[in-house]
Design a protein around this motif. Structure first.
Motif, PDB file in Angstrom:
ATOM      1  N   GLU A 147      23.524  42.675  12.837  1.00  0.00           N
ATOM      2  CA  GLU A 147      22.508  43.663  12.420  1.00  0.00           C
ATOM      3  C   GLU A 147      21.262  43.504  13.282  1.00  0.00           C
ATOM      4  OE1 GLU A 147      23.073  41.824   8.473  1.00  0.00           O
ATOM      5  OE2 GLU A 147      22.440  43.802   7.731  1.00  0.00           O
ATOM      6  N   ILE A 148      20.976  44.538  14.045  1.00  0.00           N
ATOM      7  CA  ILE A 148      19.802  44.499  14.923  1.00  0.00           C
ATOM      8  C   ILE A 148      18.797  45.528  14.413  1.00  0.00           C
ATOM      9  CG2 ILE A 148      19.006  44.942  17.284  1.00  0.00           C
ATOM     10  CD1 ILE A 148      21.755  43.961  18.204  1.00  0.00           C
ATOM     11  N   SER A 194      17.757  49.853  16.914  1.00  0.00           N
ATOM     12  CA  SER A 194      18.464  49.326  15.748  1.00  0.00           C
ATOM     13  C   SER A 194      19.936  49.670  15.858  1.00  0.00           C
ATOM     14  CB  SER A 194      17.889  49.920  14.457  1.00  0.00           C
ATOM     15  OG  SER A 194      16.524  49.561  14.346  1.00  0.00           O
ATOM     16  N   LEU A 195      20.743  48.726  15.364  1.00  0.00           N
ATOM     17  CA  LEU A 195      22.193  48.905  15.494  1.00  0.00           C
ATOM     18  C   LEU A 195      22.880  47.918  14.557  1.00  0.00           C
ATOM     19  CD1 LEU A 195      24.563  50.065  17.241  1.00  0.00           C
ATOM     20  CD2 LEU A 195      24.209  48.148  18.785  1.00  0.00           C
ATOM     21  N   THR A 196      23.850  48.396  13.783  1.00  0.00           N
ATOM     22  CA  THR A 196      24.642  47.506  12.930  1.00  0.00           C
ATOM     23  C   THR A 196      26.090  47.601  13.357  1.00  0.00           C
ATOM     24  OG1 THR A 196      23.119  47.754  11.087  1.00  0.00           O
ATOM     25  CG2 THR A 196      25.334  47.010  10.553  1.00  0.00           C
ATOM     26  N   VAL A 197      26.687  46.447  13.609  1.00  0.00           N
ATOM     27  CA  VAL A 197      28.086  46.416  14.046  1.00  0.00           C
ATOM     28  C   VAL A 197      28.901  45.602  13.046  1.00  0.00           C
ATOM     29  CG1 VAL A 197      29.662  45.870  15.945  1.00  0.00           C
ATOM     30  CG2 VAL A 197      27.268  46.408  16.447  1.00  0.00           C
ATOM     31  N   PRO A 198      29.788  46.259  12.287  1.00  0.00           N
ATOM     32  CA  PRO A 198      30.631  45.531  11.346  1.00  0.00           C
ATOM     33  C   PRO A 198      31.667  44.684  12.090  1.00  0.00           C
ATOM     34  CG  PRO A 198      30.813  47.925  11.038  1.00  0.00           C
ATOM     35  CD  PRO A 198      30.058  47.700  12.295  1.00  0.00           C
ATOM     36  N   ALA A 199      32.306  43.745  11.364  1.00  0.00           N
ATOM     37  CA  ALA A 199      33.359  42.906  11.954  1.00  0.00           C
ATOM     38  C   ALA A 199      34.398  43.792  12.618  1.00  0.00           C
ATOM     39  CB  ALA A 199      34.005  42.060  10.874  1.00  0.00           C
ATOM     40  N   ALA A 200      34.870  43.351  13.754  1.00  0.00           N
ATOM     41  CA  ALA A 200      36.005  43.965  14.448  1.00  0.00           C
ATOM     42  C   ALA A 200      35.677  45.292  15.138  1.00  0.00           C
ATOM     43  CB  ALA A 200      37.198  44.166  13.525  1.00  0.00           C
ATOM     44  N   GLU A 201      34.449  45.764  15.028  1.00  0.00           N
ATOM     45  CA  GLU A 201      34.169  47.033  15.700  1.00  0.00           C
ATOM     46  C   GLU A 201      33.819  46.813  17.169  1.00  0.00           C
ATOM     47  OE1 GLU A 201      32.479  51.057  14.040  1.00  0.00           O
ATOM     48  OE2 GLU A 201      30.844  49.682  14.496  1.00  0.00           O
ATOM     49  N   GLY A 214      11.249  42.347  16.623  1.00  0.00           N
ATOM     50  CA  GLY A 214      12.446  42.830  15.963  1.00  0.00           C
ATOM     51  C   GLY A 214      13.308  41.698  15.469  1.00  0.00           C
ATOM     52  N   SER A 215      14.432  42.067  14.860  1.00  0.00           N
ATOM     53  CA  SER A 215      15.279  41.090  14.197  1.00  0.00           C
ATOM     54  C   SER A 215      16.727  41.254  14.658  1.00  0.00           C
ATOM     55  CB  SER A 215      15.129  41.294  12.686  1.00  0.00           C
ATOM     56  OG  SER A 215      16.326  41.015  12.019  1.00  0.00           O
ATOM     57  N   ILE A 216      17.406  40.107  14.824  1.00  0.00           N
ATOM     58  CA  ILE A 216      18.826  40.114  15.182  1.00  0.00           C
ATOM     59  C   ILE A 216      19.518  39.162  14.226  1.00  0.00           C
ATOM     60  CG2 ILE A 216      20.535  39.575  16.973  1.00  0.00           C
ATOM     61  CD1 ILE A 216      18.309  39.956  19.065  1.00  0.00           C
ATOM     62  N   ARG A 217      20.364  39.703  13.360  1.00  0.00           N
ATOM     63  CA  ARG A 217      21.065  38.836  12.414  1.00  0.00           C
ATOM     64  C   ARG A 217      22.563  38.888  12.651  1.00  0.00           C
ATOM     65  NH1 ARG A 217      19.047  40.349   6.644  1.00  0.00           N
ATOM     66  NH2 ARG A 217      18.858  42.334   7.721  1.00  0.00           N
ATOM     67  N   LEU A 218      23.173  37.693  12.715  1.00  0.00           N
ATOM     68  CA  LEU A 218      24.616  37.594  12.882  1.00  0.00           C
ATOM     69  C   LEU A 218      25.159  36.954  11.617  1.00  0.00           C
ATOM     70  CD1 LEU A 218      27.090  37.937  14.742  1.00  0.00           C
ATOM     71  CD2 LEU A 218      26.566  35.692  15.719  1.00  0.00           C
ATOM     72  N   ASP A 219      25.985  37.683  10.881  1.00  0.00           N
ATOM     73  CA  ASP A 219      26.480  37.235   9.574  1.00  0.00           C
ATOM     74  C   ASP A 219      25.329  36.719   8.712  1.00  0.00           C
ATOM     75  OD1 ASP A 219      29.068  37.816  10.501  1.00  0.00           O
ATOM     76  OD2 ASP A 219      29.267  35.821  11.373  1.00  0.00           O
ATOM     77  N   GLY A 220      24.236  37.456   8.729  1.00  0.00           N
ATOM     78  CA  GLY A 220      23.096  37.126   7.874  1.00  0.00           C
ATOM     79  C   GLY A 220      22.123  36.119   8.460  1.00  0.00           C
ATOM     80  N   GLU A 221      22.510  35.476   9.572  1.00  0.00           N
ATOM     81  CA  GLU A 221      21.667  34.426  10.157  1.00  0.00           C
ATOM     82  C   GLU A 221      20.725  35.032  11.201  1.00  0.00           C
ATOM     83  OE1 GLU A 221      24.255  31.513  11.931  1.00  0.00           O
ATOM     84  OE2 GLU A 221      22.641  30.657  13.130  1.00  0.00           O
ATOM     85  N   GLU A 222      19.432  34.825  11.010  1.00  0.00           N
ATOM     86  CA  GLU A 222      18.452  35.369  11.955  1.00  0.00           C
ATOM     87  C   GLU A 222      18.474  34.554  13.251  1.00  0.00           C
ATOM     88  OE1 GLU A 222      16.215  38.124  11.752  1.00  0.00           O
ATOM     89  OE2 GLU A 222      15.966  37.521  13.837  1.00  0.00           O
ATOM     90  N   LEU A 223      18.695  35.218  14.364  1.00  0.00           N
ATOM     91  CA  LEU A 223      18.825  34.489  15.633  1.00  0.00           C
ATOM     92  C   LEU A 223      17.520  34.398  16.414  1.00  0.00           C
ATOM     93  CD1 LEU A 223      22.195  35.907  17.083  1.00  0.00           C
ATOM     94  CD2 LEU A 223      21.849  34.082  15.421  1.00  0.00           C
ATOM     95  N   THR A 224      16.598  35.337  16.166  1.00  0.00           N
ATOM     96  CA  THR A 224      15.432  35.409  17.049  1.00  0.00           C
ATOM     97  C   THR A 224      14.486  34.222  16.879  1.00  0.00           C
ATOM     98  OG1 THR A 224      14.335  36.790  15.420  1.00  0.00           O
ATOM     99  CG2 THR A 224      15.376  37.935  17.252  1.00  0.00           C
ATOM    100  N   THR A 225      14.600  33.526  15.730  1.00  0.00           N
ATOM    101  CA  THR A 225      13.675  32.415  15.495  1.00  0.00           C
ATOM    102  C   THR A 225      14.302  31.055  15.815  1.00  0.00           C
ATOM    103  OG1 THR A 225      14.364  32.521  13.190  1.00  0.00           O
ATOM    104  CG2 THR A 225      12.284  33.590  13.752  1.00  0.00           C
ATOM    105  N   HIS A 226      15.578  31.060  16.270  1.00  0.00           N
ATOM    106  CA  HIS A 226      16.223  29.786  16.600  1.00  0.00           C
ATOM    107  C   HIS A 226      15.527  29.093  17.755  1.00  0.00           C
ATOM    108  CE1 HIS A 226      19.226  30.344  13.756  1.00  0.00           C
ATOM    109  NE2 HIS A 226      20.280  30.609  14.488  1.00  0.00           N
ATOM    110  N   ARG A 227      15.381  27.786  17.624  1.00  0.00           N
ATOM    111  CA  ARG A 227      14.873  27.003  18.750  1.00  0.00           C
ATOM    112  C   ARG A 227      16.020  26.260  19.399  1.00  0.00           C
ATOM    113  NH1 ARG A 227       9.489  24.840  18.470  1.00  0.00           N
ATOM    114  NH2 ARG A 227       8.663  25.128  16.390  1.00  0.00           N
TER     115      ARG A 227
END
Ligand code: ADP
Ligand code: ADP
Length: 237
Positions: free
Chosen positions: A3-4, A22-29, A57-70
């Motif tokens: 989910e972007i 913004s863009l949402t990509v379900p599994a397998a798409e 903005g926000s990028i979440r992969l399976d609910g996990e926010e990636l943009t704040t990862h260190r």
């Protein structure tokens, strides 16, 4: 699921590459991203594994926010995202098998691969993947002895070796002739589908996007200007 939301990238020189996508990509798409050169396609997928740092903005992969990862979490996440590149990014003087096993380590630290012993199950899996991408029997060939299409098949096997949660594919066919390009695009879409891995594929060849992706996203000047099935593109154009 990816989910972007409202992704923005302004480069240090002021260039606004993404203006709130913004863009949402379900599994397998399998989603093809199309658009003219300079539209922001590379920036978009590079923000996801942070080869480029987003401005907002926000990028979440399976609910996990990636943009704040260190550092550490970022490395972990990158190991779970398979990348396939335009120029294949193989280690030319190593064998096909060694290149595929390098995928186990993620897309960084390739040379560590050869300081480590791989478990038999990894080697077995690499054999299976090579068979699946049509390179059975090439395990011991050097990467630099292969054709462009074969090299990209190695790149695909390497990405799948990571057992990725997401595939990011940047212009996979731009260095290939049209017939080989079709077979490579078909293979990537097939494998993503059969393994239920969501995939984002930057591809400037609209014909390939329409022919193989389930969904097409059009970018222009940093904005999403189209998002729908391939059948709807013909009507929009
Ligand atoms: P595409 O992949 O669709 O060709 P890019 O994401 O490469 O688009 O580029 C989008 C815009 O951002 C372009 O105007 C490009 O010149 C600019 N751009 C890309 N990378 C950089 C960078 N590292 N520094 C400054 N501007 C960049
Ligand atoms: P791609 O084929 O992936 O779109 P490009 O040929 O557009 O790549 O750009 C190659 C490299 O130059 C990339 O790392 C990109 O980020 C960078 N780049 C592109 N446009 C600019 C720019 N206007 N200013 C600075 N760097 C740029």
């Amino acid at each position: 699921m990816l989910e972007i939301n409202d992704l923005v990238k302004t480069y240090p020189d002021g260039q606004q590459a993404l203006r709130g996508c913004s863009l949402t990509v379900p599994a397998a798409e399998v989603v093809a991203i199309i658009g003219p050169s300079g539209a922001g396609k590379s920036t978009f997928i590079r923000c996801i594994n942070r080869l480029v740092t987003p401005t907002g903005g926000s990028i979440r992969l399976d609910g996990e926010e990636l943009t704040t990862h260190r550092e550490r979490r970022l490395r972990e996440t990158r190991r779970q995202i398979g990348m396939i590149f335009q120029e294949f990014n193989l280690i030319e003087r190593l064998t096909v098998m060694e290149n595929v096993l390098a995928g186990r380590l993620g897309s960084v630290g390739f040379l560590q691969a050869f300081l480590r012993r791989f478990p038999a199950q990894d080697v077995e899996r690499a054999f299976e993947l090579l068979e699946r991408v049509g390179l059975g029997g090439y395990e011991n060939s050097r990467a630099d002895a292969l054709s462009g299409g074969q090299r990209q098949r190695v790149g695909i096997a390497r990405a799948l070796m990571q057992e990725p949660r997401l595939l990011l594919v940047d212009e996979p066919t731009s260095s290939l002739d049209p017939k080989v390009a079709r077979s490579i695009m078909a293979l990537i879409c097939e494998l993503a589908g059969e393994r239920r891995i969501p995939a984002l594929i930057n591809i400037h060849d609209v014909g390939l996007a329409l022919g193989f992706a389930q969904r097409v996203v059009g970018l222009n000047a940093g904005s999403v200007v189209f998002d729908g099935p391939p059948s709807a593109v013909d009507e929009a154009v």
